[in-house]
Write an enzyme that holds these catalytic residues in place. Structure first.
Site, PDB file in Angstrom:
ATOM      1  CE  LYS A 151      24.236 -22.842  17.107  1.00 41.32           C
ATOM      2  NZ  LYS A 151      23.768 -21.976  18.206  1.00 41.32           N
ATOM      3  CB  SER A 178      21.188 -20.851  21.314  1.00 40.19           C
ATOM      4  OG  SER A 178      20.046 -20.207  20.783  1.00 40.19           O
ATOM      5  CB  SER A 208      19.797 -21.952  17.682  1.00 37.84           C
ATOM      6  OG  SER A 208      20.935 -21.378  18.247  1.00 37.84           O
TER       7      SER A 208
END
Lengths: 443, 478, 96
Positions: B77, B176, B152
């Site tokens: 990420k 997330s 997210s």
């Protein structure tokens, strides 16, 4: 319109309200929250840095144990109540030398609180002693400002006093003692010129006799000597008194001291009310000291200057000589060694002798100085036979004094001793002579 | 589509059925072909570097020097710092930032031989539940391109579901990892707070940020956690609790010994979609058939997590984003996006002492007390049951653009995940099937498994009993 | 609690954010809703619970005072991401 002020009258009408904030840079090996070297004086810019002290994304602080212990050490030396539970908090403000946009400090639970130092018999109260991190260094050149982060993250102890100082001289004496304590503890070089000890007076002025604290205070920065501190305070007192005289309340602000002119100058005013939005730092769990841990730190504490002073006074050393010794630690350390080694050395006399050695000659070893002292004050010791003979002679030559003594007049012996000294005309150890007199007089 | 899970990959590499070079080439080709539709990657590492590392891995394997992830490609990420990679956290503020160091989690994976393929898309600064707050365009759900993959960690979840990498790291501050895992039909772990080091990941809310990852199966997921978990001297909030070999303990649970708690407050049809509820209840029934005891528990005030979270998280976000001033790196604060600005100002409001008329109730201190209170409630619950099972999201995945007009509406997506973040307990999400929404679109459904602190072993064991990784074969990406 | 344009201005100033007039209006409306929502916490009776600021760890284990090179950055790396550099230092517009 320039008003004319009678400074003397101002000094009679108004009084000083003075407190201090002092910052001490610790001489730890590594920085407060990372393993970078803490030493930064004259190091090539931005070479003692890592993600933590540069405030890079993702960096996290891990506190330095030595710094925590030294803060307790200093707080105890300042007679503070030590907090077993301590916490690190974030103090937010934006400035180019503050890489994270917040400074990590101890706001809610400082290491020490409610302490004091006695200066010439008066107690100066210490509000708090806490640990925090230093910022980077900002310099101004060629129309821009530049930042070097070598100093960012170095451990700092902050000492805040109550506004207990009555005169600038009293403040100076306090600062000198605080400086000395820090040096004795060995936790900082406390060099004012290099900035490893920083002084910030908080000054306001009120009518003499008023007990309420004024609703403003002026902070002064850029003071790098005790004498400059006195100058800055004196200047501010007059400046503020003049304003008050005109019915104007001085502005609450930070001013900079200008050593060249001896004046303080306004710095850029802050637009927004001070709002640091203190937040307990979620990255640092709370610190919990046990009673044993704190006791050990205090027990291992070296002798403090004011403890040493008491020790010297108990040895009947004259106060000014004792003060000289505590302020000249190396000489005092040598003095202590010799006092224990040399039996019969008069501590007071030697101390006084040392305190009178001119500054240029002070780099001599204490052994050398002892030799000089001995040479100066050397007293011969007469052999026993000579003493016995001469005492008998003096007694024979002064029958009235002998008679007086036998009748109970104790100080007749002083007279006889005086006569003895006139006979031999040089300095000798009087102890054995007085003993011999007593012996023969008792017959 | 190959759709190999990590366990299969490791076996094939081990047997020599495939080389790391071939493996890496497969994923790079797939990314080239597919990601233009999905937008799951923000940046890829240079192809030559990746292939060089793959070649090196094959060499090591040939000489018998095999580590736990030798030659395995992974995605990170984009809020994980990896030395030499552009790391943006999906924000234009860090558009040109090249990380000068590795996050601890990244270093641990690299040390086991993993090959970093690229950096994955996300909501900027991890602020979001749909991926739509990215400054680099939203990621699309591989199940249907009009839908959000959740956020997210939108990129990481998508990359796993679409078979672009077998493993992707993520972060979970309020849901997330868990939400995108449910929205894309993959396995996602939010470990116990303090289980995995946060050092080197862009901080969002320091007291709830949890470092985790995505995979196709529970085994894969457990394997990776055994590598990333453990105390880190660079992160003072990490725990010294031992790290067990999670993947080796998956079959050690007898369902008859398991007591499952159904949180009454989260099985309310007034707040949860009936389709989601039905699917979740179905999975629970299957577990019951295997011998587990199902019990209803009540955790008072668990549904208040959202208010608490937005107070706590915004305060810490405002603080953590204070360092972005454009002086030492990145662009200045004018480059912040809307959601970031909103949260920073909200956080400033929460922390400030100079707001006239502000009540003391919206303070950080009050949230700290609520956390203490809730931790006690959870302790009580875990005396009665071993794990909690809940739905992950009140709804099935929603359409891109359907909630962007109303920030509060978007925040509601986190209703079922935030309270667990505040308290610090771990949560595992596994896919349990698919459902069709009102527009006749087939979408995945996940289930959330919650346990006490450091109970990841148990979570994985329960997850193993519930997971349905085969649903990924139903994705039709042309 | 009045969420006015003025409050937004103050918050923006404290957070060092620049807002356009349109943004100020938008945020005022949005933050009003959000603050109203989070103010619901008033009715959460925490029953005298002890505050927990640090999620799962109750005591710090501090670090020994030792220098280590492992994380130190070379001057080049430290300055690499900066837009403005002079004399090996980070540059900003003149302060004061």
């Amino acid at each position: 319109m320039t008003a004319v002020f009678d400074v003397k009258k101002l000094k009679e009408k108004y009084e000083l309200v003075l407190g201090f904030e002092v910052h001490v840079e610790l001489r730890t090996q590594s920085k407060m929250f990372c393993e970078c070297p803490a030493w930064h004086f004259e190091v090539e810019p931005n070479t003692n840095v890592c993600p933590v002290c540069l405030g890079l994304p993702g960096a996290l602080p891990v506190p330095n144990k030595q710094a925590l212990e030294w803060t307790i050490l200093l707080a105890s030396a300042l007679n503070c109540k030590i907090n077993k539970y301590q916490q690190f908090d974030r103090k937010h403000y934006f400035y180019p030398d503050l890489p994270k946009g917040y400074q990590i400090t101890q706001f809610y639970f400082p290491a020490g609180e409610h302490g004091y130092l006695e200066i010439d018999g008066e107690k100066i109260r210490i509000r708090r002693v806490h640990l925090e991190e230093d910022t980077g260094k900002l310099i101004h050149k060629d129309g821009v400002s530049m930042v070097n982060f070598n100093r960012s993250g170095v451990p700092l102890i902050e000492i805040v006093t109550e506004p207990d100082f009555k005169t600038p001289e009293q403040a100076k004496a306090f600062l000198k003692m605080l400086h000395l304590i820090v040096r004795y503890l060995g936790i900082s070089d406390a060099d004012l010129e290099k900035g490893s000890m920083r002084l910030e007076p908080n000054i306001s002025v009120r009518l003499k006799g008023e007990t309420k604290l004024p609703d403003y205070k002026v902070e002064v920065k850029n003071i790098n000597s005790f004498n400059f501190a006195v100058k800055a305070i004196e200047y501010e007192f007059i400046r503020q008194a003049k304003l008050l005289e005109q019915g104007i309340t001085p502005e609450q602000e930070t001013r900079g001291f200008d050593p060249a002119s001896g004046k303080t100058r306004a710095q850029r005013r802050k637009e927004v009310a001070t709002d640091y939005r203190y937040l307990p730092d979620p990255d640092i769990p709370p610190i919990k000291f046990t009673d044993e841990e704190i006791s050990k730190i205090i027990a291992d504490r070296p002798e403090l200057p004011y403890e040493r002073l008491v020790r010297y006074l108990n040895m009947r050393i004259r106060k000014d000589a004792a003060m000289f010794l505590i302020f000249n630690k190396q000489i005092a350390d040598g003095f202590d060694k010799l006092i224990s080694k040399e039996k019969g050395l008069d501590a007071n006399k030697f101390a006084v002798f040392l305190s009178n050695v001119p500054e240029t000659k002070r780099n001599k070893s204490v052994e050398e100085l002892l030799a000089e002292f001995k040479a100066k004050t050397q007293k011969d010791t007469l052999d026993k036979a000579t003493v016995t003979k001469l005492v008998a002679e003096v007694m024979a030559e002064n029958p009235k004094a002998v008679d007086d003594y036998k009748k109970g007049k104790q100080n007749a012996i002083q007279f006889l001793l005086g006569q003895f000294m006139r006979k031999i005309r040089r300095r000798v150890e009087v102890g054995p002579i007085v003993e011999e007199f007593r012996k023969q007089l008792s017959k | 589509m190959q759709n190999w899970d990590l366990k299969t990959i490791l076996a094939k590499l081990d047997k020599g059925e495939i080389s790391s070079t071939e493996l890496v080439q497969y994923y790079l080709d797939r990314i080239k072909k597919t990601d233009v539709k999905l937008n799951s990657f923000i940046s890829l590492r240079p192809k030559e570097e990746i292939l060089k590392e793959a070649k090196e891995a094959d060499k090591q394997r040939a000489s018998g020097k095999v580590r736990k992830l030798t030659g395995v490609p992974i995605g990170l990420k984009d809020n994980f710092l990896a030395e030499g990679t552009r790391t943006t956290a999906a924000s234009k503020v860090l558009d040109n930032f090249v990380a000068p160091y590795d996050a601890t989690a990244v270093a641990r994976l690299k040390n086991e031989g993993a090959i970093i393929i690229g950096k994955l898309n996300m909501d900027a600064w991890a602020h979001g539940s749909s991926g739509e707050n990215s400054d680099y365009g939203p990621t699309r759900n591989p199940w249907h391109l009009d839908y959000t993959p959740g956020g997210s960690s939108s990129g990481p979840a998508t990359a796993i579901a679409a078979d672009l990498v077998p493993i992707a790291t993520g972060t979970d501050t309020g849901g997330s990892i868990r939400l995108p895992a449910a929205f894309t039909g993959v396995v996602g772990i939010k470990p116990t707070y303090g289980r995995v080091s946060r050092y080197g990941t862009v901080a969002m809310a320091s007291s709830t940020d949890s470092i985790g990852h995505f995979s196709k199966t529970v085994w894969d997921n457990a394997y990776i956690l055994s590598i990333t978990a453990g105390h880190d001297k660079y992160d003072a909030t990490t725990s010294k609790v031992e790290v067990p070999p999670y993947h080796e303990l998956l079959d050690k649970l007898d369902p008859k010994d398991l007591k499952v708690g159904i949180v009454k407050e989260f099985f309310d049809e007034n707040i949860i979609d009936s389709v989601v509820l039905a699917k979740t209840e179905q999975a629970i029934k299957e577990l019951e058939k295997k011998g587990a005891t199902i019990k209803t528990v009540s955790i008072k005030n668990i549904e208040r997590g959202l208010e608490l979270y937005y107070i706590l998280m915004s305060a810490e976000v405002a603080s953590n984003l204070a360092r972005y001033d454009g002086i030492r790196y990145g662009n200045d604060r004018t480059y912040f996006g809307q959601e970031a600005k909103r949260r920073i100002m909200l956080g400033t409001y929460v922390l400030s002492d100079v707001i006239p008329g502000k009540g003391l109730e919206t303070t950080y201190a009050k949230v700290a007390m609520a956390r203490g209170y809730l931790q006690q409630e959870f302790k009580k619950a875990f005396k009665e049951v071993d794990v909690l099972l809940t739905p992950v999201s009140p709804t099935l995945p929603f359409k891109l653009g359907s909630k962007t007009g109303d920030p509060l509406q978007m925040y509601m997506s986190d209703l079922l995940t935030v309270t667990f973040s505040i308290v610090g307990v771990p949560g595992l999400v596994v896919p349990i099937g698919t459902a069709t929404n009102k527009e006749n679109v087939k979408l995945p459904v996940g289930i959330q498994i919650i346990g006490p602190n450091f109970s990841e072993t148990l979570l994985y064991q329960v997850g193993k009993l519930l997971e349905k990784p085969e649903i990924l074969n139903e994705i039709n990406l042309t | 609690m009045q969420v006015s344009d003025k409050l937004i201005e103050l918050l923006a100033k404290l957070s060092k954010l620049q807002l356009s007039d349109k943004e100020r209006e938008l945020y005022a409306a949005q933050l009003k809703e959000i603050i109203k929502y989070i103010s619901k916490i008033k009715s959460f009776d925490t029953k005298g619970a002890k505050p927990v600021y640090h999620t799962n760890i109750s005591e710090l284990a501090p670090r020994e005072d030792k220098q280590e090179n492992a994380r130190m950055l070379s001057k080049k790396k430290a300055l690499a991401n900066a837009k403005r550099v002079q004399d090996d230092q980070f540059v900003v517009d003149a302060i004061l």
